[in-house]
Motif scaffolding. Structure first.
Motif, PDB file in Angstrom:
ATOM      1  N   LYS A  69     -26.531 -86.256-128.120  1.00 20.88           N
ATOM      2  CA  LYS A  69     -25.475 -85.649-127.309  1.00 20.88           C
ATOM      3  C   LYS A  69     -26.163 -84.660-126.375  1.00 20.88           C
ATOM      4  O   LYS A  69     -26.005 -83.441-126.483  1.00 20.88           O
ATOM      5  CB  LYS A  69     -24.465 -84.949-128.217  1.00 20.88           C
ATOM      6  CG  LYS A  69     -23.158 -84.596-127.551  1.00 20.88           C
ATOM      7  CD  LYS A  69     -22.258 -85.799-127.358  1.00 20.88           C
ATOM      8  CE  LYS A  69     -20.899 -85.373-126.810  1.00 20.88           C
ATOM      9  NZ  LYS A  69     -20.024 -86.543-126.574  1.00 20.88           N
ATOM     10  N   ARG A  96     -23.264 -83.917-122.246  1.00 20.04           N
ATOM     11  CA  ARG A  96     -22.607 -82.595-122.320  1.00 20.04           C
ATOM     12  C   ARG A  96     -23.035 -81.787-121.102  1.00 20.04           C
ATOM     13  O   ARG A  96     -24.151 -81.282-121.041  1.00 20.04           O
ATOM     14  CB  ARG A  96     -23.026 -81.850-123.591  1.00 20.04           C
ATOM     15  CG  ARG A  96     -22.474 -82.411-124.882  1.00 20.04           C
ATOM     16  CD  ARG A  96     -22.864 -81.529-126.054  1.00 20.04           C
ATOM     17  NE  ARG A  96     -24.304 -81.423-126.195  1.00 20.04           N
ATOM     18  CZ  ARG A  96     -24.957 -80.273-126.367  1.00 20.04           C
ATOM     19  NH1 ARG A  96     -24.310 -79.126-126.406  1.00 20.04           N
ATOM     20  NH2 ARG A  96     -26.272 -80.271-126.511  1.00 20.04           N
ATOM     21  N   GLU A  98     -21.408 -88.270-130.603  1.00 24.59           N
ATOM     22  CA  GLU A  98     -21.848 -89.225-129.593  1.00 24.59           C
ATOM     23  C   GLU A  98     -20.792 -90.311-129.414  1.00 24.59           C
ATOM     24  O   GLU A  98     -20.415 -90.995-130.366  1.00 24.59           O
ATOM     25  CB  GLU A  98     -23.172 -89.856-130.017  1.00 24.59           C
ATOM     26  CG  GLU A  98     -23.741 -90.818-128.983  1.00 24.59           C
ATOM     27  CD  GLU A  98     -25.061 -91.428-129.419  1.00 24.59           C
ATOM     28  OE1 GLU A  98     -25.971 -91.510-128.580  1.00 24.59           O
ATOM     29  OE2 GLU A  98     -25.185 -91.808-130.597  1.00 24.59           O
ATOM     30  N   THR A 151     -25.574 -78.285-131.437  1.00 25.86           N
ATOM     31  CA  THR A 151     -25.294 -79.659-131.831  1.00 25.86           C
ATOM     32  C   THR A 151     -26.315 -80.069-132.881  1.00 25.86           C
ATOM     33  O   THR A 151     -27.403 -79.490-132.957  1.00 25.86           O
ATOM     34  CB  THR A 151     -25.365 -80.621-130.622  1.00 25.86           C
ATOM     35  OG1 THR A 151     -25.242 -81.967-131.072  1.00 25.86           O
ATOM     36  CG2 THR A 151     -26.679 -80.473-129.888  1.00 25.86           C
TER      37      THR A 151
END
Length: 493
Positions: free
Chosen positions: A262, A296, A388, A412
């Protein structure tokens, strides 16, 4: 009478619908259907390898290993050069088949992925020539550190780029002197069959290169559980990697695990917003079914509005459609199950109060096409921020200073890639604080086969590329020659 090997007709090209084991094509096992994400039309049926056939592939690879290893890097070089040439010779077949099979843009296959696949074989074959014994001199001895071939390597590849990732792993494994057994993705298996045809045409000795088709819980599970393996290299999901790692641990088999992520896409207040917005739109490439995509977006509050409008203008012009059309920029999602997963993330984000900047619904071109989507106004712990999606769904947060940007970037469990736009010195200072395997400054997608690739945290274990691949696919041995007469004594240390 010898049983004819079935073939599938994809465009103008024939693909063998069979396993390739110990230098022979084998049509056995119950079949599973393969569909094209372009229109959900059935491409044909592929056989599922039985437990006995998977074991036979490992047996054949194990029997072939000693002679292949004994050739040395120079002896293996001509075989691997011919293998790379055979990939180039089949470039149009690879392009047509993988576009139908995986929904990848035909133009990207022709100009990027297939040349890279051939380079993966050729580059590592030549790099292996430089793996000379490294000499270390100490006060007691000369140490000669060798890279010895490890043995049989299981290679399990994902559906988003089967050809490129199979050669990315098989290239260094073969160049280091190992034999390989590849388990292609069941949603996009056909390119690996052509890869086996290329290996056969190149004269790769029987048993050195094997392909067994099937599903992860059956064929894949049987393969990784084989105690005679020496290495397992896997690219895919975190849950599957945990299963593989647990099984491999029972046999103490080293694993290389690349698991996606991510990744943050950071836009600092001194960024070139036009370049950042254009690069931001690139994150939708392959319908964002790309592990290293920046999904992100972290944008400084001073430039947020300007950045959003610049990126929106580009996204609105993106062409969504048939990946075989040269005008297409975004193709389909691979499979109905993946489409449902993406749609589920979007609907739950809406229900949780996230605000849509654009997209958020299927695209009318076809049943597996989805509009490029961007959410904002989300809590840091929101599902859409932390998990994800592996589809064309991005999320944007804002920050007020560098410290907050770094904190959000590191908030994360993943740590694969990253992007940071800003004045070079400023961007580098921020990038160096981001916990990730690699990060691009004012750019995206620049790769070199000599450079390390891999992630931190839930993004995986190990590094691939250059000497990092050889470290994994080799057994490191220290040959010690004393520099002074050695005396055998219980007092000696």
């Amino acid at each position: 009478m010898t049983k004819a090997i079935p073939t599938l007709s994809i465009g103008d090209h024939a693909v063998r619908a069979a396993h390739y084991v110990n230098g022979a094509w084998v049509d056995e096992g119950a079949t599973f259907q393969v569909f094209s994400p372009i229109d959900q039309g059935m491409l044909g049926s592929m056989p599922e390898a039985s437990d006995l056939l998977v074991d036979a592939a490992v047996d054949g690879a194990l029997a072939a290993f000693p002679a292949w290893a004994a050739l040395g890097a120079e002896g293996r070089l001509p075989y691997l050069q011919r293998f790379a040439d055979a990939i180039v010779d089949r470039a149009e077949a690879f392009a047509q088949v993988e576009s139908h099979d995986a929904g990848v843009l035909l133009s990207r296959l022709q100009h990027g992925i297939i040349p890279r696949a051939a380079l993966n074989i050729r580059w590592f074959a030549e790099a292996a020539l430089k793996l000379q014994d490294k000499e270390l001199a100490t006060h007691q001895a000369h140490h000669y550190v060798r890279h010895d071939p490890a043995g049989v390597c299981a290679i399990i590849t994902p559906w988003n780029s089967p050809l490129m990732l199979s050669t990315w792993k098989a290239g260094p494994a073969l160049a280091a002197g190992n034999s390989v057994v590849i388990k292609p993705p069941e949603w996009a298996p056909l390119g690996c069959s052509i890869l086996a045809q290329a290996a056969e045409a190149a004269g790769i000795p029987p048993g050195v290169f094997n392909v067994v088709h099937g599903h992860g819980p059956t064929t894949g599970a049987r393969l990784v559980a084989n105690p005679r393996l020496s290495r397992i290299s896997f690219t895919g999901s975190v849950p599957t990697a945990k299963i593989i790692a647990k099984v491999a641990a029972e046999n103490l088999i080293p694993c290389s695990l690349e698991l996606g992520g991510k990744s943050p896409f950071i836009v600092l207040e001194d960024a070139d917003l036009d370049l950042a917005a254009a690069t931001g739109a690139l994150q939708y490439r392959n319908a964002t079914q790309v592990c290293l995509a920046g999904t992100r977006f972290l944008v400084h509050e001073q430039v947020r509005d300007a950045f959003v409008e610049k990126m929106r203008a580009i996204v609105e012009q993106l062409v969504i459609g048939d990946p075989r059309d040269t005008a297409t920029e975004i193709g389909p999602i691979i499979h109905p199950r993946q489409f449902e997963k993406v749609q589920g993330y979007v609907e739950r984000a809406k229900a949780a109060g996230a605000r849509l900047l654009w997209g958020g619904e299927p695209h009318p071109f076809g049943p597996l096409y989805y509009k490029p989507t961007m959410f904002t106004d989300v809590a840091p712990d929101a599902e859409i921020v932390q998990e994800e999606v592996f589809g064309p769904v991005l999320v944007m947060q804002t920050f007020t200073d560098d410290a907050e940007a770094v904190r959000l970037a590191n908030d994360t469990v993943y740590g694969l890639g990253g992007v940071c736009f800003g004045e070079v010195g400023h961007a580098r200072a921020v990038a160096e604080q981001v916990r990730t395997g690699f990060i691009w400054i004012n750019s995206f997608g620049i790769r070199d086969l000599a450079a390390p690739f891999g992630g931190r945290g839930q993004s995986g274990i190990g590094r691939e590329g250059g000497d990092y691949s050889f470290e994994f696919f080799s057994d490191i041995k220290d040959v010690i020659v004393p520099t002074a007469p050695f005396k055998a004594s219980f007092a000696h240390r």
